[in-house]
Design an enzyme around this catalytic site. Sequence first.
Site, mmCIF file in Angstrom:
data_model
loop_
_atom_site.group_PDB
_atom_site.id
_atom_site.type_symbol
_atom_site.label_atom_id
_atom_site.label_comp_id
_atom_site.label_asym_id
_atom_site.label_seq_id
_atom_site.Cartn_x
_atom_site.Cartn_y
_atom_site.Cartn_z
ATOM 1 N N THR A 1 0.807 -1.222 0.000
ATOM 2 C CA THR A 1 0.000 0.000 0.000
ATOM 3 C C THR A 1 0.833 1.262 0.000
ATOM 4 O O THR A 1 0.310 2.339 0.206
ATOM 5 C CB THR A 1 -0.905 0.036 1.251
ATOM 6 O OG1 THR A 1 -0.082 -0.031 2.419
ATOM 7 C CG2 THR A 1 -1.876 -1.117 1.257
ATOM 8 N N LYS B 1 13.535 -6.629 9.111
ATOM 9 C CA LYS B 1 12.367 -6.100 9.804
ATOM 10 C C LYS B 1 12.420 -6.580 11.247
ATOM 11 O O LYS B 1 12.352 -7.776 11.514
ATOM 12 C CB LYS B 1 11.072 -6.575 9.128
ATOM 13 C CG LYS B 1 9.822 -5.912 9.688
ATOM 14 C CD LYS B 1 8.573 -6.314 8.910
ATOM 15 C CE LYS B 1 7.357 -5.566 9.449
ATOM 16 N NZ LYS B 1 6.121 -5.921 8.715
ATOM 17 N N THR C 1 5.862 -5.065 3.434
ATOM 18 C CA THR C 1 6.998 -5.063 4.362
ATOM 19 C C THR C 1 7.335 -6.426 4.953
ATOM 20 O O THR C 1 8.457 -6.627 5.417
ATOM 21 C CB THR C 1 6.750 -4.079 5.522
ATOM 22 O OG1 THR C 1 5.571 -4.460 6.235
ATOM 23 C CG2 THR C 1 6.604 -2.659 5.006
ATOM 24 N N ASP C 2 6.407 -7.383 4.946
ATOM 25 C CA ASP C 2 6.661 -8.656 5.631
ATOM 26 C C ASP C 2 7.915 -9.358 5.124
ATOM 27 O O ASP C 2 8.699 -9.895 5.910
ATOM 28 C CB ASP C 2 5.460 -9.596 5.477
ATOM 29 C CG ASP C 2 4.365 -9.317 6.482
ATOM 30 O OD1 ASP C 2 4.435 -8.265 7.157
ATOM 31 O OD2 ASP C 2 3.438 -10.135 6.601
#
Length: 418
Positions: A84, A237, A160-161
């Site tokens: 997104t 992350k 982002t995962d």
Amino acid sequence: MDIGDFVKLKLENTTYSGTVMPSLNEDTIVIKMKSGYNVGIDKNKIKNIEILESGDKPKYGLPPLNLEKNPKLKNISILSTGGTVASRVDYKTGAVHPAFTADDLIMAVPELLDIANIKGKVILNILSENMLPKYWVMTAEAIKEEIENGAEGIVIAHGTDTMHYTASALSFMVNSEVPIILVGAQRSSDRPSSDAALNIISAVKAATEPIKGVYVLMHGETGDTVCHLHEGTKVRKLHSSRRDAFKSVNKTPFAEINPFTKEVKYLRDVKNQDKSKIKEIVLNTNLEEKVALIKVYPGIDSEILKFYVDKGYKGIILEGTGLGHTPETFFEGIDYANENNVLVAMTTQTINGRVNMNVYSNGRELQAKGVIPCEDMLSEVAFVKLMYLLGNYEIEDAKELMSKDIAGEINESINLEC
């Protein structure tokens, strides 16, 4: 009741009001509340629905901007794989629409006009948890096409995962003088706390810099003061939801960018590009997908390793404890892998720090059994690197290269302040 209507939903003990949103589940009604948050409600729990205002249906059509290229600005291609980070919101209905024509992108983030000539293209539209190695290859091939067609910088919008996996894969597969910047957003563009716009502004700015390599661009702290540029093989992350979830590991960030002033401050030595080779790009996209990443834990059974070997896996990354250890009861499985010519390498669960399998007898014995220490490589990076090596080299060459730096994944030494 239609999408876009403003409704009041009465449940047994509470009431919700908001704009009706699209729902992926026919048994659930999704509304966007005035707070900006979405809530999904089981239809069976709704006692009464009151339509307070009929709303407009989502409209995604935009008038053409007829933008002309600015010869003073660089040409940047923004490629979407999903997520997104560069979406546009119909604020009347709250619906979110991917914004990946040049006009859409400028409408969503008009500040880009002052930074670069923008071209947008969708190459995938998936949630990043559904990313596959074959999609890494598709992304690399799309990058090659854009560079050969004149792109002077590449921005990849990504969920982002698994963005750090993709950054690692591209770091090994793509050899180019053009900067390749992966960017994501922790908060979607329909939320007041969204980091999407500032991240993409900073990513495009980074893509105009005279640097080369693959990087990840995300917020540098929880506020909106700075974004950090991280090297693609040294980033991970490290938080599930914070806007500054991505951190450089065993290194400082490569650079920081002020999304408002567009100032770029380099924190380490710059990898200057060779402008004479700006349109040259080499891909090595052969990947061995029969590679596994196994987390070591107390009581881990050798049968787990034997299972992967019997299934035809060619390489195993063990995420060991401490300096790179496994229980002695796991040695049987390692012997079995070695007997079947399966490459086994070791990283550490601690994330920070370096594997050192020479300190304790456990590590020395593992090395004697053929386990290769991965220095300070992140487990995810080692996993991708092993796929790359086994896809492009014979196993003996892959063993030798596993502990050597290829794409910035290994530090000679670690600054304790990182």
